[in-house]
Structure formats: structure tokens, C-alpha cells
Write a protein that holds these residues in place. Structure first.
Motif, PDB file in Angstrom:
ATOM      1  N   SER A   1       5.510   1.496  -1.839  1.00 35.43           N
ATOM      2  CA  SER A   1       4.484   1.780  -0.843  1.00 35.43           C
ATOM      3  C   SER A   1       4.809   1.033   0.451  1.00 35.43           C
ATOM      4  N   CYS A   2       4.798   1.782   1.540  1.00 36.84           N
ATOM      5  CA  CYS A   2       5.076   1.207   2.856  1.00 36.84           C
ATOM      6  C   CYS A   2       3.810   0.910   3.642  1.00 36.84           C
ATOM      7  N   GLY A   3       2.672   0.865   2.967  1.00 34.47           N
ATOM      8  CA  GLY A   3       1.455   0.370   3.604  1.00 34.47           C
ATOM      9  C   GLY A   3       0.457   1.415   4.045  1.00 34.47           C
ATOM     10  N   ASP A   4      -0.748   0.910   4.355  1.00 32.28           N
ATOM     11  CA  ASP A   4      -1.904   1.706   4.780  1.00 32.28           C
ATOM     12  C   ASP A   4      -2.316   2.719   3.712  1.00 32.28           C
ATOM     13  N   ILE A   5      -2.335   2.228   2.478  1.00 30.64           N
ATOM     14  CA  ILE A   5      -2.726   3.033   1.324  1.00 30.64           C
ATOM     15  C   ILE A   5      -3.801   2.272   0.549  1.00 30.64           C
ATOM     16  N   LYS A   6      -4.816   2.978   0.058  1.00 27.35           N
ATOM     17  CA  LYS A   6      -5.874   2.333  -0.714  1.00 27.35           C
ATOM     18  C   LYS A   6      -5.307   1.676  -1.966  1.00 27.35           C
TER      19      LYS A   6
ATOM     20  N   PHE B   1       6.308  -1.491  -6.007  1.00 28.79           N
ATOM     21  CA  PHE B   1       6.471  -2.553  -5.021  1.00 28.79           C
ATOM     22  C   PHE B   1       5.812  -2.107  -3.724  1.00 28.79           C
ATOM     23  N   TYR B   2       5.153  -3.055  -3.047  1.00 26.74           N
ATOM     24  CA  TYR B   2       4.489  -2.667  -1.797  1.00 26.74           C
ATOM     25  C   TYR B   2       4.609  -3.735  -0.720  1.00 26.74           C
ATOM     26  N   VAL B   3       4.513  -3.261   0.530  1.00 23.90           N
ATOM     27  CA  VAL B   3       4.304  -4.130   1.684  1.00 23.90           C
ATOM     28  C   VAL B   3       2.994  -3.694   2.333  1.00 23.90           C
ATOM     29  N   HIS B   4       2.487  -4.518   3.219  1.00 21.28           N
ATOM     30  CA  HIS B   4       1.207  -4.241   3.866  1.00 21.28           C
ATOM     31  C   HIS B   4       1.382  -3.396   5.130  1.00 21.28           C
ATOM     32  N   GLY B   5       0.440  -2.482   5.315  1.00 22.25           N
ATOM     33  CA  GLY B   5       0.320  -1.805   6.596  1.00 22.25           C
ATOM     34  C   GLY B   5      -0.631  -2.580   7.481  1.00 22.25           C
ATOM     35  N   ASN B   6      -0.731  -2.178   8.730  1.00 21.08           N
ATOM     36  CA  ASN B   6      -1.608  -2.902   9.660  1.00 21.08           C
ATOM     37  C   ASN B   6      -3.088  -2.702   9.355  1.00 21.08           C
ATOM     38  N   HIS B   7      -3.428  -1.771   8.461  1.00 18.43           N
ATOM     39  CA  HIS B   7      -4.835  -1.557   8.103  1.00 18.43           C
ATOM     40  C   HIS B   7      -5.166  -2.057   6.696  1.00 18.43           C
ATOM     41  N   ASP B   8      -4.240  -2.773   6.061  1.00 14.70           N
ATOM     42  CA  ASP B   8      -4.439  -3.185   4.668  1.00 14.70           C
ATOM     43  C   ASP B   8      -5.111  -4.553   4.525  1.00 14.70           C
ATOM     44  N   THR B   9      -6.066  -4.853   5.383  1.00 17.93           N
ATOM     45  CA  THR B   9      -6.749  -6.148   5.309  1.00 17.93           C
ATOM     46  C   THR B   9      -7.562  -6.286   4.019  1.00 17.93           C
TER      47      THR B   9
ATOM     48  N   SER C   1       3.612  -7.213  -4.693  1.00 14.11           N
ATOM     49  CA  SER C   1       3.910  -7.346  -3.278  1.00 14.11           C
ATOM     50  C   SER C   1       5.321  -7.890  -3.113  1.00 14.11           C
ATOM     51  N   ILE C   2       6.100  -7.260  -2.241  1.00 10.37           N
ATOM     52  CA  ILE C   2       7.439  -7.771  -1.930  1.00 10.37           C
ATOM     53  C   ILE C   2       7.476  -8.286  -0.486  1.00 10.37           C
ATOM     54  N   GLU C   3       6.318  -8.629   0.019  1.00 13.35           N
ATOM     55  CA  GLU C   3       6.211  -9.153   1.382  1.00 13.35           C
ATOM     56  C   GLU C   3       7.037 -10.426   1.532  1.00 13.35           C
TER      57      GLU C   3
ATOM     58  N   ASN D   1      -8.995  -7.346  -2.569  1.00  9.46           N
ATOM     59  CA  ASN D   1      -8.858  -6.306  -3.588  1.00  9.46           C
ATOM     60  C   ASN D   1      -7.417  -5.798  -3.618  1.00  9.46           C
ATOM     61  N   PRO D   2      -6.486  -6.637  -4.085  1.00  4.51           N
ATOM     62  CA  PRO D   2      -5.088  -6.207  -4.110  1.00  4.51           C
ATOM     63  C   PRO D   2      -4.868  -5.120  -5.159  1.00  4.51           C
ATOM     64  N   PRO D   3      -3.834  -4.301  -4.984  1.00  5.58           N
ATOM     65  CA  PRO D   3      -3.560  -3.249  -5.968  1.00  5.58           C
ATOM     66  C   PRO D   3      -3.226  -3.847  -7.337  1.00  5.58           C
ATOM     67  N   GLU D   4      -3.971  -3.450  -8.353  1.00  9.50           N
ATOM     68  CA  GLU D   4      -3.740  -3.980  -9.694  1.00  9.50           C
ATOM     69  C   GLU D   4      -2.485  -3.365 -10.308  1.00  9.50           C
TER      70      GLU D   4
END
Length: 201
Positions: free
Chosen positions: A31-36, A52-60, A72-74, A65-68
Motif C-alpha cells: 500500500s502506497c498510502g491514503d487507504i482506510k 507492507f505499507y507506507v503512509h499517505g498525507n491523509h493517513d493521520t 509499516s515499512i516507513e 487505528n493502524p491497519p491490523e
């Protein structure tokens, strides 16, 4: 290896009408971000592949509530089935985030360049990397002219130096249907993961 890449919007086709046969053979979800977060948890549960995911600019919302069941590979270099994967989420800084208790996932050029430098030792030890996962694109390669969608300039020498096989990003919404899904920059295939996209590497 077959990868399912997602970014920016949840696919109704997948979420509401999931067809397992469509995703047979998927080894990894990125996931490249901005996904629920609920959508990402749904994907890794139904497809039964690591995500594996990174955060989008709207993923505050990930702060509380991180994805179960997802990783995160941030700011990390991880290895999976022989592939070395680097994660650098967030977008260029384009406003002052109103909420100070959660990460805004917006960075200046200097801040992003500093994040890259912190990864250099790990990349050197692993003798490079194969996949770069970001939210924002690289400047002048697959970005746009407005401030919010300007890519990071520091990504360009990063790609030039290590020449990974693949860069997957989001954020651009494929310029609302007017941009190609992928382009080639030097030795790197650059893919916009908007919605969802299956690829083999």
C-alpha cells in the motif's frame, strides 16, 4: 513474485465484490498510502498475503487505528523472498497541519533527504535495494505542477544512485485518468498504484 499494489482509493470491485480467483498467486500486497486501515486489513485477510505499507498525507488516523495484520515499512529496508524493499511515505509539505497530536505525513525536501540519509547505511550493507515504495512521486518523473502534487527532488538522485528495479507510488490519482499507469526511468519501472494494480517482478 506477484505483487498487488494499492493507493489513494478503495476499490469497490475488491471490497464489495471480492473474487478470490482474481488474486490467485499474489505473494505480497503493498500500500502506497491514503487507504482506510480497515480496507488494508481486509485485503491481507482475504488474499492471505503479507501487506507492507507506507503512509499517505491523509493517513493521520493510523496513529490511533493502524491497519491490523499489516506491517509499516516507513523509514525501513525490509527483505521479503529475496527482494529488498525501502519505504518512504508522505508527501511534500503543502500546508500547516491543524492537528499537532498526530503525524501530518508531510515533509520538506530537507526532511525527506534526511530520511534517505538515515537509510544509507542499511542500503549499503544490503548492497542496494530492489523496490522503492513511496506515497509521493519523484520530481519531474511522474508528478504534477501544483505544490501538493510536486514530487520530491531528492528521490531522483536516490533512483540514479541505486537504480532499483521498481518504484511504486501513489498520490497522483493517475492525474485523474490522464496519466499512464507506468513509465520507465533509467533502469527503474515507476508505477502509479492508484486504485489497485497487479504486477510481476
Amino acid at each position: 513474485m506477484r505483487i498487488l499494489a494499492v493507493a489513494d482509493t478503495e476499490s469497490e470491485y475488491i471490497w464489495d465484490h471480492f473474487d478470490a480467483s482474481r488474486f490467485e498467486g499474489v505473494d505480497l500486497i503493498i500500500s502506497c498510502g491514503d487507504i482506510k486501515s480497515q480496507y488494508l486489513s481486509f485485503l491481507t485477510t482475504m488474499i492471505k498475503a503479507p501487506l507492507f505499507y507506507v503512509h499517505g498525507n491523509h493517513d493521520t488516523g493510523y496513529a490511533t487505528n493502524p491497519p491490523e495484520g499489516c506491517d509499516s515499512i516507513e523509514d525501513r529496508l525490509v527483505e521479503y523472498k529475496g527482494l529488498r524493499i525501502v519505504g518512504l511515505g508522505g508527501s511534500i509539505k503543502y500546508n500547516d497541519h491543524p492537528y499537532h497530536s498526530v503525524p501530518p505525513w508531510q515533509y520538506t525536501e530537507k526532511q525527506m533527504a534526511r530520511r534517505i540519509r538515515r537509510l544509507e547505511r542499511k542500503i549499503w550493507i544490503k548492497k542496494g535495494f530492489d523496490i522503492l515504495v513511496t506515497h509521493a512521486p519523484a520530481y519531474g518523473i511522474s508528478d504534477d505542477k501544483d505544490l501538493c502534487h510536486t514530487g520530491f527532488q531528492c528521490f531522483v538522485p536516490f533512483l540514479d544512485k541505486y537504480r532499483p528495479r521498481l518504484m511504486i507510488h501513489g498520490h497522483m490519482h493517475r492525474k485523474y485518468g490522464k496519466a499512464p499507469r507506468s513509465i520507465v526511468y533509467n533502469d527503474t519501472l515507476v508505477v502509479d498504484a492508484f486504485g489497485y494494480y497487479l504486477l510481476d517482478i
